[in-house]
Design a protein around this motif. Structure first.
Motif, PDB file in Angstrom:
ATOM      1  N   LEU A 105       0.834  -1.200   0.000  1.00 40.97           N
ATOM      2  CA  LEU A 105       0.000   0.000   0.000  1.00 40.97           C
ATOM      3  C   LEU A 105       0.871   1.254   0.000  1.00 40.97           C
ATOM      4  O   LEU A 105       1.880   1.318   0.696  1.00 40.97           O
ATOM      5  CB  LEU A 105      -0.926   0.000   1.217  1.00 40.97           C
ATOM      6  N   PRO A 106       0.475   2.300  -0.749  1.00 42.48           N
ATOM      7  CA  PRO A 106       1.365   3.439  -0.995  1.00 42.48           C
ATOM      8  C   PRO A 106       1.323   4.556   0.044  1.00 42.48           C
ATOM      9  O   PRO A 106       1.381   5.729  -0.287  1.00 42.48           O
ATOM     10  CB  PRO A 106       0.874   3.939  -2.352  1.00 42.48           C
ATOM     11  N   LEU A 107       1.216   4.209   1.323  1.00 33.63           N
ATOM     12  CA  LEU A 107       1.274   5.216   2.381  1.00 33.63           C
ATOM     13  C   LEU A 107       2.710   5.681   2.588  1.00 33.63           C
ATOM     14  O   LEU A 107       3.643   4.874   2.546  1.00 33.63           O
ATOM     15  CB  LEU A 107       0.774   4.634   3.709  1.00 33.63           C
ATOM     16  N   VAL A 108       2.878   6.973   2.850  1.00 32.49           N
ATOM     17  CA  VAL A 108       4.197   7.529   3.138  1.00 32.49           C
ATOM     18  C   VAL A 108       4.066   8.485   4.318  1.00 32.49           C
ATOM     19  O   VAL A 108       3.200   9.364   4.318  1.00 32.49           O
ATOM     20  CB  VAL A 108       4.776   8.293   1.929  1.00 32.49           C
ATOM     21  N   SER A 109       4.936   8.336   5.311  1.00 31.76           N
ATOM     22  CA  SER A 109       4.960   9.254   6.443  1.00 31.76           C
ATOM     23  C   SER A 109       5.790  10.476   6.072  1.00 31.76           C
ATOM     24  O   SER A 109       6.932  10.346   5.625  1.00 31.76           O
ATOM     25  CB  SER A 109       5.557   8.574   7.673  1.00 31.76           C
ATOM     26  N   ILE A 110       5.221  11.672   6.273  1.00 32.11           N
ATOM     27  CA  ILE A 110       5.921  12.907   5.903  1.00 32.11           C
ATOM     28  C   ILE A 110       6.324  13.750   7.112  1.00 32.11           C
ATOM     29  O   ILE A 110       6.974  14.778   6.946  1.00 32.11           O
ATOM     30  CB  ILE A 110       5.086  13.748   4.912  1.00 32.11           C
ATOM     31  N   ALA A 111       5.961  13.308   8.313  1.00 33.34           N
ATOM     32  CA  ALA A 111       6.406  14.012   9.527  1.00 33.34           C
ATOM     33  C   ALA A 111       6.086  13.174  10.749  1.00 33.34           C
ATOM     34  O   ALA A 111       5.025  12.529  10.818  1.00 33.34           O
ATOM     35  CB  ALA A 111       5.736  15.379   9.660  1.00 33.34           C
ATOM     36  N   TYR A 135       7.797   6.116  15.993  1.00 31.50           N
ATOM     37  CA  TYR A 135       7.044   7.357  15.821  1.00 31.50           C
ATOM     38  C   TYR A 135       5.535   7.085  15.911  1.00 31.50           C
ATOM     39  O   TYR A 135       4.986   6.310  15.141  1.00 31.50           O
ATOM     40  CB  TYR A 135       7.370   7.999  14.475  1.00 31.50           C
ATOM     41  N   THR A 136       4.907   7.767  16.846  1.00 27.63           N
ATOM     42  CA  THR A 136       3.469   7.609  17.006  1.00 27.63           C
ATOM     43  C   THR A 136       2.913   8.854  17.687  1.00 27.63           C
ATOM     44  O   THR A 136       3.273   9.140  18.819  1.00 27.63           O
ATOM     45  CB  THR A 136       3.144   6.327  17.821  1.00 27.63           C
ATOM     46  N   PRO A 137       2.130   9.671  16.973  1.00 28.65           N
ATOM     47  CA  PRO A 137       1.623   9.470  15.620  1.00 28.65           C
ATOM     48  C   PRO A 137       2.516  10.133  14.569  1.00 28.65           C
ATOM     49  O   PRO A 137       3.499  10.801  14.894  1.00 28.65           O
ATOM     50  CB  PRO A 137       0.267  10.160  15.679  1.00 28.65           C
ATOM     51  N   VAL A 138       2.112   9.927  13.283  1.00 26.58           N
ATOM     52  CA  VAL A 138       2.804  10.543  12.151  1.00 26.58           C
ATOM     53  C   VAL A 138       1.759  11.133  11.203  1.00 26.58           C
ATOM     54  O   VAL A 138       0.574  10.789  11.263  1.00 26.58           O
ATOM     55  CB  VAL A 138       3.667   9.518  11.380  1.00 26.58           C
ATOM     56  N   ILE A 139       2.214  12.034  10.332  1.00 28.24           N
ATOM     57  CA  ILE A 139       1.363  12.576   9.271  1.00 28.24           C
ATOM     58  C   ILE A 139       1.667  11.798   7.998  1.00 28.24           C
ATOM     59  O   ILE A 139       2.835  11.605   7.644  1.00 28.24           O
ATOM     60  CB  ILE A 139       1.600  14.076   9.059  1.00 28.24           C
ATOM     61  N   TRP A 162      11.204  20.155  14.055  1.00 29.77           N
ATOM     62  CA  TRP A 162       9.972  19.400  14.244  1.00 29.77           C
ATOM     63  C   TRP A 162       9.703  18.532  13.008  1.00 29.77           C
ATOM     64  O   TRP A 162       9.905  18.970  11.875  1.00 29.77           O
ATOM     65  CB  TRP A 162       8.768  20.332  14.464  1.00 29.77           C
ATOM     66  N   GLY A 163       9.236  17.302  13.266  1.00 33.00           N
ATOM     67  CA  GLY A 163       8.821  16.414  12.189  1.00 33.00           C
ATOM     68  C   GLY A 163       9.891  15.492  11.665  1.00 33.00           C
ATOM     69  O   GLY A 163       9.590  14.537  10.937  1.00 33.00           O
ATOM     70  N   GLU A 164      11.152  15.745  11.996  1.00 32.43           N
ATOM     71  CA  GLU A 164      12.281  14.957  11.467  1.00 32.43           C
ATOM     72  C   GLU A 164      12.121  13.479  11.805  1.00 32.43           C
ATOM     73  O   GLU A 164      11.764  13.104  12.925  1.00 32.43           O
ATOM     74  CB  GLU A 164      13.580  15.481  12.073  1.00 32.43           C
ATOM     75  N   GLN A 165      12.413  12.624  10.810  1.00 34.28           N
ATOM     76  CA  GLN A 165      12.350  11.174  11.003  1.00 34.28           C
ATOM     77  C   GLN A 165      13.692  10.546  10.635  1.00 34.28           C
ATOM     78  O   GLN A 165      14.392  11.031   9.750  1.00 34.28           O
ATOM     79  CB  GLN A 165      11.252  10.564  10.128  1.00 34.28           C
ATOM     80  N   ASP A 182      13.393   3.053   3.661  1.00 34.37           N
ATOM     81  CA  ASP A 182      13.646   4.331   2.987  1.00 34.37           C
ATOM     82  C   ASP A 182      12.458   4.818   2.166  1.00 34.37           C
ATOM     83  O   ASP A 182      12.366   6.014   1.869  1.00 34.37           O
ATOM     84  CB  ASP A 182      14.877   4.211   2.083  1.00 34.37           C
ATOM     85  N   ARG A 183      11.547   3.929   1.803  1.00 34.26           N
ATOM     86  CA  ARG A 183      10.375   4.326   1.030  1.00 34.26           C
ATOM     87  C   ARG A 183       9.160   4.575   1.920  1.00 34.26           C
ATOM     88  O   ARG A 183       8.132   5.058   1.451  1.00 34.26           O
ATOM     89  CB  ARG A 183      10.040   3.259  -0.020  1.00 34.26           C
ATOM     90  N   ALA A 184       9.269   4.245   3.188  1.00 35.06           N
ATOM     91  CA  ALA A 184       8.128   4.388   4.104  1.00 35.06           C
ATOM     92  C   ALA A 184       7.969   5.806   4.625  1.00 35.06           C
ATOM     93  O   ALA A 184       6.892   6.180   5.099  1.00 35.06           O
ATOM     94  CB  ALA A 184       8.283   3.427   5.277  1.00 35.06           C
ATOM     95  N   PHE A 185       9.039   6.612   4.535  1.00 33.46           N
ATOM     96  CA  PHE A 185       8.982   7.965   5.078  1.00 33.46           C
ATOM     97  C   PHE A 185       9.835   8.884   4.237  1.00 33.46           C
ATOM     98  O   PHE A 185      10.693   8.452   3.448  1.00 33.46           O
ATOM     99  CB  PHE A 185       9.493   7.984   6.529  1.00 33.46           C
ATOM    100  N   THR A 186       9.626  10.169   4.402  1.00 28.82           N
ATOM    101  CA  THR A 186      10.483  11.172   3.774  1.00 28.82           C
ATOM    102  C   THR A 186      10.505  12.431   4.622  1.00 28.82           C
ATOM    103  O   THR A 186       9.496  12.795   5.236  1.00 28.82           O
ATOM    104  CB  THR A 186      10.007  11.512   2.348  1.00 28.82           C
ATOM    105  N   ASN A 187      11.670  13.077   4.663  1.00 28.21           N
ATOM    106  CA  ASN A 187      11.802  14.402   5.289  1.00 28.21           C
ATOM    107  C   ASN A 187      11.806  15.510   4.260  1.00 28.21           C
ATOM    108  O   ASN A 187      11.999  16.678   4.595  1.00 28.21           O
ATOM    109  CB  ASN A 187      13.117  14.457   6.096  1.00 28.21           C
TER     110      ASN A 187
END
Length: 343
Positions: A115-121, A230-234, A303-306, A331-336
Motif C-alpha cells: 500500500l502506498p502510504l508515506v509518512s511525511i512528519a 514514531y506515534t503518531p505521524v502525518i 519538528w517532524g524529522e524522522q 527508505d520508502r516508508a517515510f520522507t523528510n
C-alpha cells in the motif's frame, strides 16, 4: 485516549479501495487535488486532513495552523475531519483523502502489503505510549504483569510488545489475563474489569493527574530502542507526492509553523485547540499541552524529522516476531523532503 487501533483486518478493504482509487484519474477538489476551481487565482484550495482519533493535543499544531491562518497563507482551506469508515490509512492510501494522521506501526504494515502510504512528519519525536496502572495495583515493571488483567483491543502487536518487554524482566506473557476493552473508558475499566492498559501519557496520564488518580507508567521505549517508534505521524500517498509535490510542501510548511507555534507557545496553542473543539475539557487540554509541547521536537534538529534507523528498527522487531509478512523497505516508508529547512 487508548493506544490507537491497529489495522490488520482492514487490509483487504484497503487494497480494494486503492485499486479503485487508481482508476479515478485524480482526486476530487474536496480532498485537495485537481480541478479548475482549485487553481483559480485568489481561490483557496480545499484540502482534507483526516485524524486518527478524536481531537486531542497530538493534533494541536494542525488546529493552530488553521486558526492562525497559516494554511490560508499557503492558499489552502484545510478541513480537519474525523476518521472515516474503514479508517484513515485506508482513505489516504486509496487517494480519497490526501493527508491523514497515522502511526508508524500502521504505515509499516501497510507498506509491506504493497500500500502506498508515506509518512511525511513525526508529530512526536519519541514514543510517549506505554502500559499504565493505578498505583494501588502494584505494577511498576513489566514483570509485574504476571497474574494481572490487561485491557486491550485484541491486536497481535499488543501481546508481542508485552511478551518482548516481559521477557526482559524474566516473566511470562501467558500468565497475563487478556481482556478486550472495546471502547470502554480507561478509568471505568481499571475500577471494574482490568488492572492495566496501554495509553498515551500525554492525554490519559495527564487526565489521571487531574483526577488525582496517580498511575505507574511503564514506557515501552524504556525497554527497547526498537520500541521507540514514531506515534503518531502525518501521512500521504505516493501518487500525491509524485503528481502534486507542491501541495504537499505547502501543507507541510503551514503544518510545521503550527507545531512550532505549539512548541513555543503551549498556553496559546491549548486555547486555540479548545476554541476549535469546544467539547474538549479545557483544563485537560492545557495541562496536556504543557506536558507535550516540549516533546514534539525534543532532541531532533527540527519538528517532524524522522530517522531511517527508527523505521528499520521497529520494522525489524515486527518482522522477527512474525507481525510482518516481509521485511520493510524503510527508505520508502517515510520522507523528510517536505519539511521546511531549519530556520
Amino acid at each position: 485516549m487508548k493506544k490507537g487501533r491497529w489495522v490488520p483486518l482492514l487490509l483487504a478493504c484497503v487494497l480494494l479501495m486503492v485499486a479503485a482509487g487508481c482508476g479515478t484519474g485524480g482526486q476530487n477538489k474536496n480532498t485537495g487535488a485537481e480541478g479548475e476551481d482549485a487553481k483559480s487565482p485568489g481561490k483557496l484550495r480545499d484540502v482534507q486532513l483526516m485524524l486518527d482519533w478524536s481531537a486531542n493535543t497530538n493534533h494541536t499544531g494542525l488546529y493552530a495552523a488553521k486558526e492562525l491562518g497559516y494554511y490560508e497563507e499557503e492558499g489552502l482551506n484545510v478541513q480537519i475531519v474525523q476518521p472515516g469508515a474503514g479508517g484513515t490509512d485506508t482513505l489516504v492510501a486509496s487517494g480519497n483523502v490526501p493527508f491523514g494522521i497515522s502511526y508508524q506501526e500502521g504505515v509499516t504494515l501497510a507498506r509491506t502489503q504493497g500500500l502506498p502510504l508515506v509518512s511525511i512528519a513525526a508529530i512526536i519525536q519519541h514514543n510517549t505510549s506505554g502500559f499504565a496502572a493505578p498505583k494501588d495495583k502494584g505494577i511498576v515493571k513489566a514483570g509485574d504483569f504476571e497474574g494481572k488483567s490487561y485491557g486491550g483491543w485484541g491486536s497481535p502487536v499488543e501481546e508481542a510488545v508485552m511478551k518482548s518487554i516481559m521477557e526482559i524482566d524474566g516473566a511470562d506473557v501467558s500468565k497475563v489475563n487478556m481482556v478486550n476493552m472495546g471502547d470502554a473508558d480507561y478509568f471505568t475499566a481499571v475500577k471494574r474489569d482490568i488492572d492495566f492498559a496501554w495509553i498515551f501519557y500525554a492525554w490519559t496520564g495527564i487526565e489521571a493527574e487531574l483526577r488525582n488518580e496517580p498511575l505507574d507508567m511503564i514506557y515501552v521505549k524504556d525497554y527497547s530502542d526498537q520500541l521507540d517508534y514514531y506515534t503518531p505521524v502525518i501521512v500521504t500517498n505516493e501518487k500525491l507526492i509524485q503528481e502534486d509535490p507542491e501541495l504537499v510542501r505547502a501543507f507541510m510548511r503551514a503544518t510545521s509553523k503550527g507545531y512550532n507555534h505549539a512548541i513555543e507557545h503551549p498556553e496559546d496553542a491549548a486555547a486555540l485547540l479548545s476554541k476549535a473543539v469546544p467539547d474538549l475539557d479545557a483544563e485537560l487540554v492545557l495541562a496536556s499541552q504543557k506536558w507535550l509541547s516540549p516533546r514534539y521536537q525534543d532532541d531532533a534538529p527540527r519538528w517532524g524529522e524522522q530517522k531511517a534507523e527508527v523505521w528499520s528498527g521497529y520494522a525489524d522487531w515486527m518482522f522477527e516476531r512474525k507481525l510482518l509478512e516481509k521485511e520493510l523497505d524503510a527508505d520508502r516508508a517515510f520522507t523528510n523532503d517536505f519539511l521546511p529547512e531549519q530556520p
